[in-house]
Design a protein around this motif. Structure first.
Motif, PDB file in Angstrom:
ATOM      1  N   ARG A  56     -16.359  31.965  21.899  1.00 54.18           N
ATOM      2  CA  ARG A  56     -16.560  33.333  21.399  1.00 54.18           C
ATOM      3  C   ARG A  56     -15.977  33.516  20.002  1.00 54.18           C
ATOM      4  O   ARG A  56     -15.313  34.518  19.696  1.00 54.18           O
ATOM      5  N   ALA A  57     -16.244  32.545  19.163  1.00 56.63           N
ATOM      6  CA  ALA A  57     -15.772  32.618  17.779  1.00 56.63           C
ATOM      7  C   ALA A  57     -16.731  33.469  16.955  1.00 56.63           C
ATOM      8  O   ALA A  57     -17.956  33.383  17.102  1.00 56.63           O
ATOM      9  N   HIS A  58     -16.166  34.302  16.082  1.00 62.24           N
ATOM     10  CA  HIS A  58     -16.971  35.125  15.166  1.00 62.24           C
ATOM     11  C   HIS A  58     -16.651  34.811  13.710  1.00 62.24           C
ATOM     12  O   HIS A  58     -17.529  34.845  12.860  1.00 62.24           O
ATOM     13  N   ARG A  59     -15.392  34.495  13.436  1.00 61.43           N
ATOM     14  CA  ARG A  59     -14.968  34.174  12.080  1.00 61.43           C
ATOM     15  C   ARG A  59     -14.696  32.671  12.033  1.00 61.43           C
ATOM     16  O   ARG A  59     -13.784  32.168  12.695  1.00 61.43           O
ATOM     17  N   VAL A  60     -15.511  31.952  11.257  1.00 58.96           N
ATOM     18  CA  VAL A  60     -15.562  30.493  11.364  1.00 58.96           C
ATOM     19  C   VAL A  60     -15.335  29.828  10.012  1.00 58.96           C
ATOM     20  O   VAL A  60     -15.912  30.240   8.988  1.00 58.96           O
ATOM     21  N   LEU A  61     -14.514  28.776  10.017  1.00 60.70           N
ATOM     22  CA  LEU A  61     -14.334  27.908   8.854  1.00 60.70           C
ATOM     23  C   LEU A  61     -15.154  26.635   9.066  1.00 60.70           C
ATOM     24  O   LEU A  61     -15.045  25.991  10.112  1.00 60.70           O
ATOM     25  N   ASP A  62     -15.971  26.259   8.082  1.00 58.40           N
ATOM     26  CA  ASP A  62     -16.648  24.960   8.095  1.00 58.40           C
ATOM     27  C   ASP A  62     -15.936  24.095   7.057  1.00 58.40           C
ATOM     28  O   ASP A  62     -16.196  24.205   5.853  1.00 58.40           O
ATOM     29  N   LEU A  63     -15.011  23.258   7.526  1.00 57.89           N
ATOM     30  CA  LEU A  63     -14.178  22.454   6.636  1.00 57.89           C
ATOM     31  C   LEU A  63     -14.859  21.127   6.352  1.00 57.89           C
ATOM     32  O   LEU A  63     -15.180  20.374   7.264  1.00 57.89           O
ATOM     33  N   GLY A  64     -15.072  20.846   5.073  1.00 59.91           N
ATOM     34  CA  GLY A  64     -15.874  19.679   4.701  1.00 59.91           C
ATOM     35  C   GLY A  64     -17.341  19.992   4.909  1.00 59.91           C
ATOM     36  O   GLY A  64     -18.078  19.215   5.509  1.00 59.91           O
ATOM     37  N   CYS A  65     -17.781  21.129   4.402  1.00 62.03           N
ATOM     38  CA  CYS A  65     -19.125  21.646   4.703  1.00 62.03           C
ATOM     39  C   CYS A  65     -20.235  20.860   4.032  1.00 62.03           C
ATOM     40  O   CYS A  65     -21.409  20.999   4.400  1.00 62.03           O
ATOM     41  N   VAL A 107     -16.846  30.744   6.265  1.00 61.06           N
ATOM     42  CA  VAL A 107     -16.272  30.178   5.043  1.00 61.06           C
ATOM     43  C   VAL A 107     -16.595  28.690   5.008  1.00 61.06           C
ATOM     44  O   VAL A 107     -16.218  27.942   5.918  1.00 61.06           O
ATOM     45  N   GLY A 108     -17.296  28.283   3.974  1.00 60.03           N
ATOM     46  CA  GLY A 108     -17.596  26.875   3.784  1.00 60.03           C
ATOM     47  C   GLY A 108     -16.659  26.273   2.754  1.00 60.03           C
ATOM     48  O   GLY A 108     -16.589  26.773   1.619  1.00 60.03           O
ATOM     49  N   CYS A 109     -15.913  25.242   3.130  1.00 61.07           N
ATOM     50  CA  CYS A 109     -14.944  24.614   2.230  1.00 61.07           C
ATOM     51  C   CYS A 109     -15.308  23.154   1.993  1.00 61.07           C
ATOM     52  O   CYS A 109     -15.683  22.441   2.937  1.00 61.07           O
ATOM     53  N   ASP A 110     -15.186  22.706   0.768  1.00 63.26           N
ATOM     54  CA  ASP A 110     -15.379  21.293   0.463  1.00 63.26           C
ATOM     55  C   ASP A 110     -14.593  20.964  -0.797  1.00 63.26           C
ATOM     56  O   ASP A 110     -14.432  21.818  -1.681  1.00 63.26           O
ATOM     57  N   VAL A 111     -14.101  19.727  -0.868  1.00 58.73           N
ATOM     58  CA  VAL A 111     -13.345  19.302  -2.038  1.00 58.73           C
ATOM     59  C   VAL A 111     -14.268  19.053  -3.224  1.00 58.73           C
ATOM     60  O   VAL A 111     -13.838  19.067  -4.380  1.00 58.73           O
ATOM     61  N   SER A 112     -15.569  18.843  -2.965  1.00 64.49           N
ATOM     62  CA  SER A 112     -16.528  18.505  -4.006  1.00 64.49           C
ATOM     63  C   SER A 112     -17.244  19.752  -4.525  1.00 64.49           C
ATOM     64  O   SER A 112     -17.913  20.464  -3.766  1.00 64.49           O
ATOM     65  N   ALA A 113     -17.111  19.981  -5.826  1.00 67.68           N
ATOM     66  CA  ALA A 113     -17.826  21.100  -6.432  1.00 67.68           C
ATOM     67  C   ALA A 113     -19.329  20.881  -6.364  1.00 67.68           C
ATOM     68  O   ALA A 113     -20.105  21.827  -6.181  1.00 67.68           O
ATOM     69  N   GLY A 114     -19.754  19.614  -6.484  1.00 67.98           N
ATOM     70  CA  GLY A 114     -21.179  19.324  -6.397  1.00 67.98           C
ATOM     71  C   GLY A 114     -21.746  19.652  -5.026  1.00 67.98           C
ATOM     72  O   GLY A 114     -22.867  20.155  -4.908  1.00 67.98           O
ATOM     73  N   ALA A 115     -20.971  19.350  -3.982  1.00 68.63           N
ATOM     74  CA  ALA A 115     -21.422  19.673  -2.622  1.00 68.63           C
ATOM     75  C   ALA A 115     -21.556  21.175  -2.445  1.00 68.63           C
ATOM     76  O   ALA A 115     -22.509  21.665  -1.819  1.00 68.63           O
ATOM     77  N   LEU A 116     -20.616  21.937  -3.004  1.00 66.00           N
ATOM     78  CA  LEU A 116     -20.690  23.392  -2.884  1.00 66.00           C
ATOM     79  C   LEU A 116     -21.888  23.948  -3.644  1.00 66.00           C
ATOM     80  O   LEU A 116     -22.535  24.907  -3.194  1.00 66.00           O
ATOM     81  N   ASP A 117     -22.203  23.353  -4.793  1.00 59.73           N
ATOM     82  CA  ASP A 117     -23.409  23.773  -5.526  1.00 59.73           C
ATOM     83  C   ASP A 117     -24.656  23.508  -4.683  1.00 59.73           C
ATOM     84  O   ASP A 117     -25.579  24.346  -4.631  1.00 59.73           O
ATOM     85  N   VAL A 168     -20.904  35.140   4.105  1.00 62.43           N
ATOM     86  CA  VAL A 168     -20.552  33.753   3.801  1.00 62.43           C
ATOM     87  C   VAL A 168     -19.827  33.655   2.465  1.00 62.43           C
ATOM     88  O   VAL A 168     -20.173  34.337   1.499  1.00 62.43           O
ATOM     89  N   VAL A 169     -18.817  32.783   2.431  1.00 57.21           N
ATOM     90  CA  VAL A 169     -18.049  32.505   1.217  1.00 57.21           C
ATOM     91  C   VAL A 169     -17.945  30.992   1.079  1.00 57.21           C
ATOM     92  O   VAL A 169     -17.696  30.276   2.060  1.00 57.21           O
ATOM     93  N   LEU A 170     -18.130  30.483  -0.133  1.00 51.62           N
ATOM     94  CA  LEU A 170     -17.939  29.065  -0.420  1.00 51.62           C
ATOM     95  C   LEU A 170     -16.652  28.904  -1.204  1.00 51.62           C
ATOM     96  O   LEU A 170     -16.396  29.642  -2.159  1.00 51.62           O
ATOM     97  N   ARG A 171     -15.847  27.925  -0.792  1.00 49.75           N
ATOM     98  CA  ARG A 171     -14.513  27.786  -1.375  1.00 49.75           C
ATOM     99  C   ARG A 171     -14.199  26.312  -1.576  1.00 49.75           C
ATOM    100  O   ARG A 171     -14.390  25.504  -0.666  1.00 49.75           O
ATOM    101  N   GLN A 172     -13.705  25.952  -2.765  1.00 48.05           N
ATOM    102  CA  GLN A 172     -13.310  24.572  -3.021  1.00 48.05           C
ATOM    103  C   GLN A 172     -11.904  24.358  -2.472  1.00 48.05           C
ATOM    104  O   GLN A 172     -10.952  25.022  -2.871  1.00 48.05           O
ATOM    105  N   SER A 173     -11.805  23.436  -1.515  1.00 47.57           N
ATOM    106  CA  SER A 173     -10.529  23.192  -0.858  1.00 47.57           C
ATOM    107  C   SER A 173     -10.593  21.845  -0.157  1.00 47.57           C
ATOM    108  O   SER A 173     -11.666  21.395   0.236  1.00 47.57           O
ATOM    109  N   SER A 174      -9.445  21.200   0.001  1.00 53.74           N
ATOM    110  CA  SER A 174      -9.388  19.900   0.666  1.00 53.74           C
ATOM    111  C   SER A 174      -8.778  20.056   2.055  1.00 53.74           C
ATOM    112  O   SER A 174      -7.841  20.849   2.251  1.00 53.74           O
TER     113      SER A 174
END
Length: 463
Positions: A279-288, A307-317, A336-342
């Motif tokens: 029953r998750a509603h607020r979700v992090l996709d780490l290494g999206c 929230v989609g997180c990835d260390v690669s700026a190219g992947a986020l693009d 949805v939010v995209l965020r650069q993070s490791s």
């Protein structure tokens, strides 16, 4: 590749009559894979040994063919030396009459069980000695399956995936040949040719009288038919009709046996189902990565904050382009939010979410950095639930294009067996105050399990 058949039935040279091959001369036969030689290292009244040596032409195997799944790197593979489906085909071709139970000179002998010893010095076995025992022992064979070391001079390197197979029993020769014809490719877990519907008939003919009652019937039929679930279902139904027996149901993807859902899609579906279960509603996709899971999450209004997180700026693009954020309605885009993070660096902004997903991520992290991932995800972010998927290394032997010892992706730092994954996951759960449960993703092999393994971690107060 070599196979020897030995008997001490008196007179032992009757083996020549049974095989339709004279002990006094060596013979050669042309097969699709190369030349099969039959000769007798020993032939007297006390003991007789017939040898089948298949000399494979590796160039002929690939000449004029495209995309043959068994040719690992086209010309660099173990097929000329490993006793699998090529040896089985040569066996049925060279000893066809014997396999059919014909013996014109000694007709009564064909129906008589005789003492037999069989040796195949190099059998690839996806399952090791235990699988060889499970396959042959129920048929009346005494099994001595010895792992072949990678290098006898360096025992610390361990064993290869090959067995020196020795089986012994008192059986009709025709039955023994049928057992070998079916079970050699089953041990290997692969075939060197395209498997079509006619393979069902071959299996039923060779398995007549023994397959339906074999405790590993499902595994044998699945592997012999190259993991074609639809073909397996047909074969098992036919066996039930012939024997008047009930067959346990086999899971089949409806109408998708020949065109199965891609594993990547199955994996995303399994993750989303797990998120719904908790029953998750607020979700992090780490290494999206490129946003494949984000797109599926966004399509389900159950997930109100993503929230989609990835260390690669190219992947986020790439994820932004895939999601077409600039074309979405404001209400959808705001979810949805995209965020650069490791995943190995603590980020307090990621704390407080219902669930975090690490889908095919951990195997891209150096093993020495896994404690940092644990601190960042399970410590600082500390979501109520964490869902992790990763390849099951045991399943790799079933991928015909994957060379032994290689991983599925060049960027993988490791790939875990089920036991290794469970050990890591349980350790994380114990240290971080979570419980953990496991689930398979996709179709499961009876020996090697699923291609992908999934774990759902739940904080103890949320479990």
């Amino acid at each position: 590749m070599l196979l020897t058949l030995t008997t001490n039935h008196k007179p032992a040279t009757d083996l020549g009559y049974l095989l339709f091959k004279h002990p006094g001369k060596a013979q050669a036969f042309s097969t699709a894979s190369g030349t099969a030689h039959v000769f007798y290292p020993r032939a007297d009244e006390e003991e007789c040994t017939a040898a089948l040596l298949l000399e494979v032409d590796p160039i002929a195997l690939v000449r004029g063919r495209k995309n043959d799944s068994f040719t690992l790197g086209q010309y660099v593979n173990d097929r000329p030396y490993a006793a699998g489906s090529m040896l089985a085909v040569a066996l049925s071709s060279v000893f066809r009459s014997a396999m059919n139970g014909r013996c014109d000179q000694r007709p009564e002998l064909a129906d008589t069980p005789i003492p037999l010893r069989v040796r195949v010095p190099a059998v690839p076995c996806a399952g090791g000695p235990a699988l060889a025992e499970r396959l042959f022992a129920p048929l009346g064979w005494r099994v001595d399956a010895r792992p072949v070391p990678l290098d006898p001079e360096f025992p610390e390197w361990g064993d290869s995936r090959y067995l020196d197979l020795r089986i012994e029993g008192e059986l009709k020769l025709s039955d023994a040949l049928k057992h070998l014809y079916v079970l050699l490719p089953v041990m290997d877990g692969a075939k060197h040719y395209w498997v079509g519907e006619d393979e069902i008939e071959k299996l039923l003919r060779a398995g007549d009288g023994w397959l339906s009652g074999h405790p590993e019937r499902d595994l044998i039929s699945l592997r012999y038919l190259a993991h074609r679930r639809g073909y397996q279902r047909t074969a098992l139904d036919r066996l039930a009709e012939l024997d008047g027996a009930e067959v346990e149901p086999v899971d089949v993807l409806p109408e998708l046996e020949d065109k199965p859902e891609p594993l990547s899609a199955t994996r995303r579906r399994a993750v989303i189902e797990a998120l719904r279960e908790v029953r998750a509603h607020r979700v992090l996709d780490l290494g999206c990565g490129g946003g494949a899971l984000l797109r599926d999450l966004l399509a389900d209004p159950t997930f109100t904050e993503i929230v989609g997180c990835d260390v690669s700026a190219g992947a986020l693009d790439a994820a932004q382009r895939r999601l077409r954020l600039d074309q979405l309605p404001d209400r959808t885009r705001d979810r949805v939010v995209l965020r650069q993070s490791s995943v190995t660096y603590t980020d307090p902004a990621l704390a407080g979410y219902d669930a975090a997903v690490l889908m095919e991520v951990v195997e891209h992290v150096d093993a020495s950095r896994l404690p940092a991932l644990e601190r960042a995800v399970f410590g600082t972010a500390n979501p109520r639930h964490v869902i992790v998927t990763t390849p099951n290394a045991e399943y790799n032997v079933l991928y015909p294009n994957l060379p032994p010892g290689k991983m599925r992706h060049t960027d993988h730092r490791f790939e875990w067996t089920r036991a290794q994954f469970h050990d890591w996951a349980q350790g994380v759960a114990d240290r971080c105050g979570y419980t953990v449960r496991y689930a398979p993703v996709g179709l499961e092999d009876p020996v090697h399990g699923p291609s992908t393994q999934l774990a759902v971690f739940s904080r103890k107060e949320a479990a």
